[in-house]
Design a protein around this motif. Structure first.
Motif, PDB file in Angstrom:
ATOM      1  N   ILE A   1       0.840  -1.103   0.139  1.00  0.00           N
ATOM      2  CA  ILE A   1      -0.019  -0.102  -0.005  1.00  0.00           C
ATOM      3  C   ILE A   1       0.856   1.321   0.058  1.00  0.00           C
ATOM      4  O   ILE A   1       0.534   2.184  -0.630  1.00  0.00           O
ATOM      5  N   PHE A   2       1.805   1.165   0.985  1.00  0.00           N
ATOM      6  CA  PHE A   2       2.762   2.430   0.900  1.00  0.00           C
ATOM      7  C   PHE A   2       3.748   2.389  -0.035  1.00  0.00           C
ATOM      8  O   PHE A   2       4.865   3.246   0.185  1.00  0.00           O
ATOM      9  N   TRP A   3       3.909   1.731  -0.931  1.00  0.00           N
ATOM     10  CA  TRP A   3       4.957   1.795  -2.140  1.00  0.00           C
ATOM     11  C   TRP A   3       4.868   2.756  -3.055  1.00  0.00           C
ATOM     12  O   TRP A   3       3.640   3.259  -3.599  1.00  0.00           O
TER      13      TRP A   3
ATOM     14  N   SER B   1      -1.902  10.417  -3.269  1.00  0.00           N
ATOM     15  CA  SER B   1      -2.169   9.599  -4.644  1.00  0.00           C
ATOM     16  C   SER B   1      -2.074   8.150  -4.849  1.00  0.00           C
ATOM     17  O   SER B   1      -3.034   7.545  -5.105  1.00  0.00           O
ATOM     18  N   ARG B   2      -1.310   7.880  -3.909  1.00  0.00           N
ATOM     19  CA  ARG B   2      -1.378   6.130  -4.131  1.00  0.00           C
ATOM     20  C   ARG B   2      -2.538   5.784  -3.489  1.00  0.00           C
ATOM     21  O   ARG B   2      -2.970   4.715  -3.751  1.00  0.00           O
ATOM     22  N   LEU B   3      -2.863   6.203  -2.285  1.00  0.00           N
ATOM     23  CA  LEU B   3      -4.031   5.499  -1.568  1.00  0.00           C
ATOM     24  C   LEU B   3      -5.344   5.972  -2.142  1.00  0.00           C
ATOM     25  O   LEU B   3      -6.161   5.001  -2.379  1.00  0.00           O
ATOM     26  N   ARG B   4      -5.353   6.919  -3.077  1.00  0.00           N
ATOM     27  CA  ARG B   4      -6.432   7.357  -3.949  1.00  0.00           C
ATOM     28  C   ARG B   4      -6.584   6.310  -5.077  1.00  0.00           C
ATOM     29  O   ARG B   4      -7.708   5.869  -5.388  1.00  0.00           O
ATOM     30  N   ASP B   5      -5.508   6.022  -5.580  1.00  0.00           N
ATOM     31  CA  ASP B   5      -5.268   5.131  -6.688  1.00  0.00           C
ATOM     32  C   ASP B   5      -5.959   3.698  -6.187  1.00  0.00           C
ATOM     33  O   ASP B   5      -6.729   3.016  -6.993  1.00  0.00           O
ATOM     34  N   ILE B   6      -5.400   3.347  -5.215  1.00  0.00           N
ATOM     35  CA  ILE B   6      -5.900   1.989  -4.357  1.00  0.00           C
ATOM     36  C   ILE B   6      -7.424   1.960  -4.113  1.00  0.00           C
ATOM     37  O   ILE B   6      -8.169   0.972  -4.537  1.00  0.00           O
ATOM     38  N   ALA B   7      -8.008   3.135  -3.543  1.00  0.00           N
ATOM     39  CA  ALA B   7      -9.241   3.075  -3.223  1.00  0.00           C
ATOM     40  C   ALA B   7     -10.354   3.210  -4.472  1.00  0.00           C
ATOM     41  O   ALA B   7     -11.197   2.632  -4.451  1.00  0.00           O
TER      42      ALA B   7
ATOM     43  N   SER C   1      -3.603  -0.044 -13.914  1.00  0.00           N
ATOM     44  CA  SER C   1      -3.893   0.181 -12.360  1.00  0.00           C
ATOM     45  C   SER C   1      -5.259   0.358 -12.142  1.00  0.00           C
ATOM     46  O   SER C   1      -5.658   1.065 -11.381  1.00  0.00           O
ATOM     47  N   VAL C   2      -6.023  -0.488 -12.842  1.00  0.00           N
ATOM     48  CA  VAL C   2      -7.533  -0.465 -12.338  1.00  0.00           C
ATOM     49  C   VAL C   2      -7.380  -1.297 -11.226  1.00  0.00           C
ATOM     50  O   VAL C   2      -7.371  -2.571 -11.151  1.00  0.00           O
ATOM     51  N   ILE C   3      -7.715  -0.768 -10.069  1.00  0.00           N
ATOM     52  CA  ILE C   3      -7.897  -1.533  -8.836  1.00  0.00           C
ATOM     53  C   ILE C   3      -8.979  -1.117  -8.241  1.00  0.00           C
ATOM     54  O   ILE C   3     -10.055  -1.769  -8.456  1.00  0.00           O
TER      55      ILE C   3
END
Lengths: 338, 258
Positions: A53-55, A66-72, A81-83
Motif C-alpha cells: 500500500i505504501f509503495w 495519490s497512492r491511497l487514492r489510486d488503491i481506493a 492500475s485498475v484496482i
C-alpha cells in the motif's frame, strides 16, 4: 473446585496420570499451533499489504496520498492500475444487504412453518432432511442454477415483458446484482432455515401455553410470543449467511460479479440501487488479482491487500449483526454466549 | 348444593368425561358446582386427572392432539366445551397460571401488557393504568415499579409467579385456574403467594390444583378430592379434612400426613 480436581488427579494411577498429561500436552500444542498459524497468516497478510500500500516509486504514484487514492478508487482507462477497493467494497456490501433482504423473510417464514404449523409427519421430516442436505450442496451449483433460472429464465421474461424496446441488448436477461443476490439467498437459505428451526424447537412449550392461556390465537402466539423469543437464533442464521455471502466467489462469477464495473450499483438518487447492474466484489477481485492481474509493483501485495480488506469487512459485518443480537439478548436477559 | 342460588355458582361442571391417546378415561363423568368468590382446591395423587380437569375449564386441552371430551361446563350461560365457543374470549374470562413461572422473555411491563394488547386496548395510557392496577392486585407493584423496563426473567421465581398472575388478572377474568402454582417456589414465596390468593378471592373465583395438603387446607374454602379420574368427594375444606365421608378420602389425607 480446584482442590477437589487436584485430589482426584493425585488419586489416580500412574498410567492414568500419564495418559491425561499426554492428552493435555497434545491438545495444548494443537491449540498453540492453530493460534500461531492464524496469527502468522494475519501477520503475513498485514505486512505484505502494508508494504504494498505504501509503495511509491517509478511507474506508480507520486506520493502516499495519490497512492491511497489510486488503491481506493477505480480509474477507468488505465488498465494497469485498475484496482479500486472502494467499488468492490460497495458492491460486496450491497450484495450482502440485498441478499439478507431476501433470505431473512423467506428463511424465517419457512422455519416458522416447519416448526410451528406443519404437523410432524414423514413428509415434513423429508423436507427437513432435504433442507439440511441442501446446505451441503456446493455453491457453484447454485450459481449454475441462478444463471439458468434467474438470469436466462426470469430475466429473459422480464426483458420481453417490460424492456422489449431495448432488445436484443438485454436489461435483466444478463448477470446482475439482483440475480446474484437471489442466487446467494438460495445458497444461504438452508443455513438460515436450519438455525431458526433449531432456535424455535428449543423454545419451551411453556411459552406457547402462556400465550394461548391469555387468549392469543395460534398466529398471535407465533408472531408476538414465539418469534420475538427466537430472534437471537434468527440473527445467528443471518450472521452465518453474511460471512458466507461476502466470501463466496464461484457462483458470483456466473451471475453478476465483474472485474471492472463502469459505475457503482448504488446511487444517491432514486432508485438508489441498480438491480440490473454488474458489480465489483472483493472475492472476485481477489481471484482475478491472484491469477490474472499485476499491479505495480507486483508481487503478492495487491492480493494481500484485497484479502485483508475482505477479512476486515466480514469481521465488521459480523460485529454489526452480533451487536444487534446482543441488544436483543440483553432485553430478554438470556445469557449471552459472548 | 341445591340450596345454593344460581348467583353463587361460578362454574357448573356436568357429566364431564375426557379421554386422550393412552388414557381412554382420564376423567369419568365429573359433576360439581364451583362456588363464586371462593377458593376451591383440587387434591389427589399424581395422574388422578386434577390437571386434566383444570385444563378443560379453559380448553387448554385443545392444544393436545387426540383429546375428546363430553359433558358440559357452564360458565354462566355459556357452555365452555361447545364447539361454537369462542376459545379466545373464554380464555380471557378464565385465566390460568402454570406450575413453573413462565414469563415471556420480554420486559415486566410488556409481560402484563401482552394480553391487553391482544384484547384490543389500544391507548398506551390506558394500558399503563391497567398494568399498574394488575401489578398492584398481584402485590408486585412495590417491588417492580422502577423495574418495569427490565426483563421479566431477572425477577426471582416468586416474583415471576406473581408477575404471571398479574398478567392473567390484567384481563379481569371471572375465574383464575392455578396449576400447582407453588411447586417451584421456596417457603417464603409460597407464603406470599397464598396471601395473594386470599386477597384475590374477594374479586374472583380461584380453582387451585395442589399436591400440598397443608396448602389446600390453608388457602381453600372448598376441596375436591379426585382419584383415578373420579371425583370422589367435594365439600367445604373443613369437612373434607376433618370428617371426610368417603373412606378413600380419609385414606389419602391421613396416609400422607398421618
Amino acid at each position: 473446585m480446584l482442590a477437589t480436581t487436584r485430589t482426584a488427579f493425585l488419586q489416580r494411577t500412574r498410567w492414568q496420570r500419564l495418559r491425561s498429561l499426554t492428552m493435555i500436552s497434545v491438545s495444548a500444542s494443537m491449540v498453540t499451533a492453530t493460534l500461531l498459524l492464524t496469527l502468522g497468516l494475519f501477520a503475513l497478510l498485514f505486512i505484505s499489504a502494508m508494504e504494498w500500500i505504501f509503495w511509491i516509486g517509478e511507474g506508480g504514484s507520486a506520493d502516499v496520498a495519490s497512492r491511497l487514492r489510486d488503491i481506493a478508487l477505480a480509474r477507468p482507462g488505465l488498465e494497469s492500475s485498475v484496482i479500486g477497493l472502494v467499488p468492490a467494497i460497495v458492491g460486496t456490501v450491497a450484495l450482502v444487504m440485498l441478499m439478507t433482504l431476501f433470505v431473512a423473510p423467506l428463511g424465517v417464514a419457512t422455519a416458522l412453518y416447519l416448526s410451528e404449523y406443519a404437523r410432524d409427519t414423514w413428509y415434513t421430516q423429508l423436507i427437513r432432511i432435504s433442507i439440511t442436505n441442501l446446505a451441503g450442496v456446493p455453491a457453484v451449483i447454485y450459481g449454475v442454477f441462478g444463471l439458468g433460472f434467474f438470469v436466462y429464465g426470469l430475466g429473459g421474461q422480464v426483458d420481453q415483458l417490460f424492456f422489449s424496446d431495448r432488445l436484443p441488448s438485454p436489461t435483466f436477461g444478463t448477470p446482475g446484482l439482483l440475480w446474484a443476490a437471489l442466487t446467494l439467498a438460495l445458497v444461504n437459505l438452508p443455513v438460515v432455515i436450519v438455525a431458526v428451526t433449531e432456535g424455535l424447537d428449543a423454545l419451551p412449550e411453556d411459552l406457547r401455553q402462556a400465550s394461548a392461556a391469555l387468549g392469543a390465537t395460534k398466529n398471535e402466539t407465533v408472531f408476538y410470543a414465539v418469534l420475538p423469543a427466537a430472534m437471537p437464533s434468527v440473527f445467528t442464521g443471518l450472521i452465518l449467511s453474511t460471512a458466507r455471502a461476502a466470501g463466496e466467489v464461484a457462483p458470483l462469477m456466473l451471475v453478476g460479479a465483474v472485474k471492472f464495473a463502469p459505475s457503482l450499483p448504488v446511487m444517491t438518487t432514486a432508485p438508489f440501487i441498480g438491480l440490473e447492474q454488474k458489480f465489483m466484489h472483493l472475492g472476485f477481485q481477489l481471484f482475478d488479482a491472484a491469477l490474472f492481474s499485476t499491479v505495480p509493483p507486483g508481487g503478492i501485495g495487491w492480493v494481500a491487500t484485497i484479502a485483508l480488506t475482505l477479512v476486515i469487512l466480514i469481521a465488521l459485518l459480523n460485529i454489526v449483526a452480533m451487536s444487534l443480537r446482543s441488544v436483543i439478548l440483553r432485553r430478554q436477559a438470556v445469557d449471552s454466549p459472548f | 348444593m341445591d340450596q345454593q342460588s344460581k348467583n353463587d355458582i361460578a362454574l357448573s361442571i356436568r357429566d364431564l368425561s375426557l379421554s386422550y391417546q393412552g388414557n381412554p378415561s382420564a376423567l369419568k363423568s365429573i359433576s360439581v358446582d364451583i362456588p363464586r368468590h371462593s377458593v376451591t382446591a383440587i387434591i389427589g395423587a399424581s395422574g388422578c386427572g386434577k390437571s386434566s380437569l383444570l385444563r378443560c375449564l379453559n380448553r387448554m386441552n385443545d392444544l393436545i392432539d387426540g383429546v375428546q371430551y363430553s359433558g358440559e361446563v357452564l360458565l354462566e350461560e355459556m357452555n365452555v366445551l361447545s364447539a361454537e365457543t369462542n376459545v379466545t374470549a373464554l380464555r380471557r374470562r378464565v385465566g390460568m397460571v402454570f406450575q413453573r413461572p413462565n414469563p415471556f422473555p420480554k420486559s415486566v411491563f410488556d409481560n402484563v401488557a401482552y394480553g391487553l394488547k391482544l384484547s384490543g386496548v389500544k391507548s398506551q395510557r390506558h394500558r399503563e393504568e391497567l398494568v399498574e392496577k394488575a401489578l398492584r392486585s398481584a402485590a408486585l407493584w412495590d417491588e417492580v415499579q422502577y423495574r418495569l423496563d427490565e426483563s421479566a426473567l431477572q425477577l426471582s421465581q416468586g416474583q415471576q409467579q406473581r408477575l404471571v398472575i398479574a398478567r392473567a388478572i390484567a384481563l379481569e377474568p371471572d375465574i383464575l385456574l392455578l396449576d400447582e402454582p407453588a411447586s417451584s417456589l421456596d417457603p417464603i414465596s409460597t407464603l406470599r403467594l397464598e396471601e395473594l390468593i386470599y386477597e384475590l378471592k374477594q374479586t374472583l373465583t380461584i380453582i387451585i390444583v395442589t399436591h400440598n395438603m397443608q396448602q389446600a387446607a390453608r388457602v381453600s374454602d372448598f376441596t375436591a378430592f379426585m382419584n383415578q379420574g373420579h371425583l370422589v368427594e367435594f365439600g367445604p375444606t373443613d369437612t373434607i379434612f376433618t370428617r371426610p365421608s368417603m373412606r378413600e378420602t380419609e385414606d389419602y389425607i391421613t396416609g400422607r400426613y398421618g
